[in-house]
Scaffold this motif. Structure first.
Motif, PDB file in Angstrom:
ATOM      1  N   VAL A   1      47.660  -1.962  34.569  1.00  0.00           N
ATOM      2  CA  VAL A   1      47.778  -1.287  35.860  1.00  0.00           C
ATOM      3  C   VAL A   1      48.949  -1.887  36.626  1.00  0.00           C
ATOM      4  O   VAL A   1      49.160  -3.104  36.599  1.00  0.00           O
ATOM      5  N   PHE A   2      49.702  -1.023  37.325  1.00  0.00           N
ATOM      6  CA  PHE A   2      50.728  -1.493  38.263  1.00  0.00           C
ATOM      7  C   PHE A   2      50.438  -0.872  39.622  1.00  0.00           C
ATOM      8  O   PHE A   2      50.251   0.343  39.731  1.00  0.00           O
TER       9      PHE A   2
ATOM     10  N   LYS B   1      49.465  -4.467  52.331  1.00  0.00           N
ATOM     11  CA  LYS B   1      49.006  -5.381  53.384  1.00  0.00           C
ATOM     12  C   LYS B   1      48.539  -6.728  52.850  1.00  0.00           C
ATOM     13  O   LYS B   1      48.102  -7.571  53.628  1.00  0.00           O
ATOM     14  N   GLY B   2      48.589  -6.950  51.547  1.00  0.00           N
ATOM     15  CA  GLY B   2      48.093  -8.184  50.968  1.00  0.00           C
ATOM     16  C   GLY B   2      46.641  -8.122  50.571  1.00  0.00           C
ATOM     17  O   GLY B   2      46.108  -9.050  49.961  1.00  0.00           O
ATOM     18  N   ASP B   3      45.947  -7.008  50.898  1.00  0.00           N
ATOM     19  CA  ASP B   3      44.511  -6.910  50.651  1.00  0.00           C
ATOM     20  C   ASP B   3      44.148  -6.806  49.177  1.00  0.00           C
ATOM     21  O   ASP B   3      43.033  -7.144  48.787  1.00  0.00           O
ATOM     22  N   LEU B   4      45.079  -6.323  48.355  1.00  0.00           N
ATOM     23  CA  LEU B   4      44.766  -6.138  46.938  1.00  0.00           C
ATOM     24  C   LEU B   4      44.805  -7.433  46.138  1.00  0.00           C
ATOM     25  O   LEU B   4      44.290  -7.489  45.026  1.00  0.00           O
ATOM     26  N   SER B   5      45.401  -8.475  46.686  1.00  0.00           N
ATOM     27  CA  SER B   5      45.557  -9.716  45.932  1.00  0.00           C
ATOM     28  C   SER B   5      44.216 -10.324  45.553  1.00  0.00           C
ATOM     29  O   SER B   5      44.102 -11.046  44.566  1.00  0.00           O
ATOM     30  N   GLY B   6      43.155 -10.016  46.323  1.00  0.00           N
ATOM     31  CA  GLY B   6      41.840 -10.570  46.036  1.00  0.00           C
ATOM     32  C   GLY B   6      41.265 -10.144  44.708  1.00  0.00           C
ATOM     33  O   GLY B   6      40.276 -10.740  44.245  1.00  0.00           O
ATOM     34  N   VAL B   7      41.848  -9.146  44.045  1.00  0.00           N
ATOM     35  CA  VAL B   7      41.350  -8.705  42.746  1.00  0.00           C
ATOM     36  C   VAL B   7      41.475  -9.821  41.710  1.00  0.00           C
ATOM     37  O   VAL B   7      40.786  -9.802  40.681  1.00  0.00           O
ATOM     38  N   ALA B   8      42.310 -10.827  41.978  1.00  0.00           N
ATOM     39  CA  ALA B   8      42.468 -11.947  41.054  1.00  0.00           C
ATOM     40  C   ALA B   8      41.354 -12.982  41.190  1.00  0.00           C
ATOM     41  O   ALA B   8      41.280 -13.915  40.386  1.00  0.00           O
TER      42      ALA B   8
ATOM     43  N   PRO C   1      42.605 -10.293  35.340  1.00  0.00           N
ATOM     44  CA  PRO C   1      43.919 -10.840  34.973  1.00  0.00           C
ATOM     45  C   PRO C   1      45.022 -10.181  35.801  1.00  0.00           C
ATOM     46  O   PRO C   1      45.267  -8.978  35.666  1.00  0.00           O
ATOM     47  N   VAL C   2      45.659 -10.956  36.659  1.00  0.00           N
ATOM     48  CA  VAL C   2      46.633 -10.411  37.605  1.00  0.00           C
ATOM     49  C   VAL C   2      47.983 -11.100  37.422  1.00  0.00           C
ATOM     50  O   VAL C   2      48.052 -12.317  37.206  1.00  0.00           O
ATOM     51  N   ILE C   3      49.049 -10.318  37.492  1.00  0.00           N
ATOM     52  CA  ILE C   3      50.421 -10.841  37.539  1.00  0.00           C
ATOM     53  C   ILE C   3      51.013 -10.410  38.868  1.00  0.00           C
ATOM     54  O   ILE C   3      51.078  -9.221  39.172  1.00  0.00           O
ATOM     55  N   PHE C   4      51.405 -11.383  39.676  1.00  0.00           N
ATOM     56  CA  PHE C   4      51.997 -11.073  40.973  1.00  0.00           C
ATOM     57  C   PHE C   4      53.513 -10.949  40.844  1.00  0.00           C
ATOM     58  O   PHE C   4      54.172 -11.770  40.191  1.00  0.00           O
ATOM     59  N   TRP C   5      54.062  -9.919  41.497  1.00  0.00           N
ATOM     60  CA  TRP C   5      55.500  -9.664  41.505  1.00  0.00           C
ATOM     61  C   TRP C   5      55.985  -9.553  42.952  1.00  0.00           C
ATOM     62  O   TRP C   5      55.225  -9.165  43.843  1.00  0.00           O
ATOM     63  N   ASP C   6      57.249  -9.867  43.151  1.00  0.00           N
ATOM     64  CA  ASP C   6      57.819  -9.775  44.493  1.00  0.00           C
ATOM     65  C   ASP C   6      59.333  -9.655  44.360  1.00  0.00           C
ATOM     66  O   ASP C   6      59.971 -10.486  43.701  1.00  0.00           O
ATOM     67  N   LEU C   7      59.915  -8.612  44.963  1.00  0.00           N
ATOM     68  CA  LEU C   7      61.369  -8.455  44.909  1.00  0.00           C
ATOM     69  C   LEU C   7      62.088  -9.652  45.491  1.00  0.00           C
ATOM     70  O   LEU C   7      63.206  -9.984  45.080  1.00  0.00           O
TER      71      LEU C   7
ATOM     72  N   ILE D   1      46.647  -6.506  35.561  1.00  0.00           N
ATOM     73  CA  ILE D   1      46.904  -5.771  36.793  1.00  0.00           C
ATOM     74  C   ILE D   1      48.131  -6.385  37.454  1.00  0.00           C
ATOM     75  O   ILE D   1      48.085  -7.525  37.931  1.00  0.00           O
ATOM     76  N   SER D   2      49.233  -5.675  37.429  1.00  0.00           N
ATOM     77  CA  SER D   2      50.465  -6.136  38.085  1.00  0.00           C
ATOM     78  C   SER D   2      50.423  -5.714  39.546  1.00  0.00           C
ATOM     79  O   SER D   2      50.322  -4.523  39.849  1.00  0.00           O
ATOM     80  N   VAL D   3      50.498  -6.699  40.443  1.00  0.00           N
ATOM     81  CA  VAL D   3      50.412  -6.439  41.872  1.00  0.00           C
ATOM     82  C   VAL D   3      51.754  -6.792  42.513  1.00  0.00           C
ATOM     83  O   VAL D   3      52.182  -7.949  42.476  1.00  0.00           O
TER      84      VAL D   3
END
Length: 528
Positions: free
Chosen positions: A62-63, A68-75, A102-108, A228-230
């Motif tokens: 999933v990508f 708002k930062g609220d989805l990060s809690g899925v990790a 399983p989450v991978i965080f990304w940020d430009l 899950i790529s966030v």
């Protein structure tokens, strides 16, 4: 309540509040795209998290963008408290269990996740023109720039590469116009100002290497769950045009890179496009047409695209028609536009004789939605009034320490965190300008009777772009008093160095073929 091959969304109820049946999304129709809409605060983010968790457990990567930062809690694992356990009990969700994913965080910007980059070449002229809000004439000049880079062996990797190429085009506008069509210096100047604005908005963080590999957002874990790529988008949302263009670039890359697989048993990737209206706001007609084309065709590559927005009117009708799975949270109906949105949303559902959709949409509670998904033979199910199941991961944001801990053990840790700056258009054109200046100095010294500098690399022809004119052309246009012997010697050297330049260009083309693949990516034929 969990069923193999289907994702449990929630439980529908009759108007008398008696519990009815579970509502599911069939995995084999997960690539038929979807829409999640509703006013602020009605539960769209939780619905997105529920679907992302369910796809992950089914082995589908999933990508999604975290506005708002609220989805990060899925990790993180959920906790048995508050509305989460209350909702599970209310809908009779006896199989409910807390879980971390399983989450991978990304940020430009590289602050809240791994850096995400692409090259100027991979972005392509159409999306760059959209990003800079370029006029039709300016977009034409941008297309010529990509053509020159392609033919001249110039890798366009970051903003300074394109800036250097535009400088070159402005200085040689007359001779280049005769070969490629009119290159207006005013258009070049406007594009240069557009690049400056992009740099001020932070776009320089997005362009460069190492470029993101699509395979890194399509990972699965050893136990078969999809990663899950966030994407951290809270800061990115300050530049909505960059946000919309970036996500459209990702869709385009998926469209170009992935092979056709028809209709698989489950999607290969599910892509959630939050704040989808930012993609379509002020978009030219040709761009909307290409988006519609990509959405229509990408499902045969196993990719499901789910648009998340407040108002169904935010999505053009041609795109809306491609979205088979619908989750409609509450809408307000105070203004004429809001009333039109309610009516539009109601008309997109297969009617349920038990209630009037248009009336119910305005009375739905938080976490409640009208749900219709594709069922047997791909036909939409009758719309049901549904209480959305609670997420298994933690609702809400992670702490900074928790986020960093996830980043440290990420499977892509260290792959994208350091900048690379190999030889590209900026270095080549800068060196060419220096060699041209050195050659001019040597020529003036010889004309004045002084010995030229002993520098074998001072010949400007070494850095001339194949087919775009050389400094020998300037010699032919200038009056000269040099002897025939000198002219012969110079022309012989010029032929040698052009061959040398062509060999180097060919070698560079092989070495950088991926970075300069101008025929790949952006919305099919409009890459050119």
């Amino acid at each position: 309540m969990l069923v193999d091959g289907k994702l449990y969304i929630g439980t529908s109820r009759n108007p008398d509040d008696s519990m009815n049946k579970g509502e599911y999304l069939d995995l084999k129709f997960g690539n038929r795209h979807g829409l999640i809409t509703g006013a602020t605060g009605t539960g769209k983010t939780v619905t997105l998290q529920v679907l992302a968790e369910s796809f992950s457990n089914a082995g589908v990567p999933v990508f999604c963008a975290d506005i708002k930062g609220d989805l990060s809690g899925v990790a993180a694992m959920g906790e048995p408290k508050g509305w989460v356990t209350d909702r599970a009990a209310q809908i009779g969700f006896t199989d409910f269990a807390f879980q971390e994913f399983p989450v991978i965080f990304w940020d430009l910007y590289g602050e809240k996740g791994h850096r995400v980059r692409t090259t100027i070449a991979e972005m392509g002229p159409l999306l760059l023109a959209r990003l800079m809000d370029a006029s039709e004439a300016q977009e034409g000049v941008l297309n010529i720039a990509f053509k020159i880079a392609d033919q001249g062996g110039l890798a366009l990797l970051d903003l300074k590469d394109l800036q250097a190429l535009l400088n070159y085009m402005g200085e040689h506008a007359t001779e280049l116009s005769s070969q490629f069509g009119l290159i207006s210096k005013s258009s070049v100047g406007s594009l240069q100002r557009g690049l400056l604005m992009l740099e001020q908005q932070g776009a320089e963080h997005f362009f460069g290497e190492p470029a993101l590999k699509i395979s890194d957002i399509m990972r699965t874990t050893n136990d078969g769950r999809g990663a899950i790529s966030v994407l951290a988008a809270d800061k990115l949302m300050m530049n909505p045009r960059l946000y919309g263009t970036f996500l459209l670039w990702m869709l385009s890359e998926l469209f170009e890179v992935l092979p056709e697989i028809g209709d698989p048993d489950k999607p290969r990737l599910v892509f959630f496009f939050d704040e989808a209206h930012l993609l379509f706001n002020d978009a030219p007609k040709v761009l909307i047409e290409r988006v519609e084309q990509v959405v229509r065709l990408i499902r045969s590559k196993g990719v499901g695209v789910y648009f998340v927005t407040q108002n169904p009117l935010d999505v053009p009708e041609t795109v809306l028609a491609q979205l088979g799975n619908r989750v409609q949270h509450a809408l307000r109906a105070y203004t004429p536009r809001e009333q039109k949105a309610v009516k539009t949303a109601a008309e997109t559902f297969r009617p349920n004789p038990a209630f009037d959709c248009e009336t119910v949409i305005t009375t739905l509670g938080t976490g409640e939605a009208l749900v219709s998904t594709l069922e047997t033979k791909g036909a939409p199910s009758i719309v049901e009034r549904t209480l959305i199941r609670p997420p298994s991961g933690r609702p809400g944001p992670l702490t900074d320490a928790e986020r960093q801990a996830v980043i440290n053990v990420s499977p892509v840790a260290g792959l994208y965190d350091e900048d690379l700056d190999r030889e590209s258009a900026f270095e080549i054109l800068t060196a060419r300008a220096k060699q041209a200046a050195d050659a001019d100095a040597a020529r003036k010294a010889e004309e004045e009777g002084r010995a030229p500098p002993d520098d074998k690399d001072s010949a400007a022809g070494r850095w001339s772009l194949p087919g775009f004119g050389t400094d020998s052309d300037d010699d032919n246009r200038r009056p000269t008093t040099k002897s025939s012997t000198t002219t012969t010697r110079r022309s012989g050297y010029q032929r040698e160095t052009v061959i040398e330049a062509a060999m180097k260009s060919a070698a560079r083309s092989v070495a950088t073929s991926v970075g300069r693949a101008l025929v790949r990516g952006i919305l099919g034929s409009l890459r050119r």
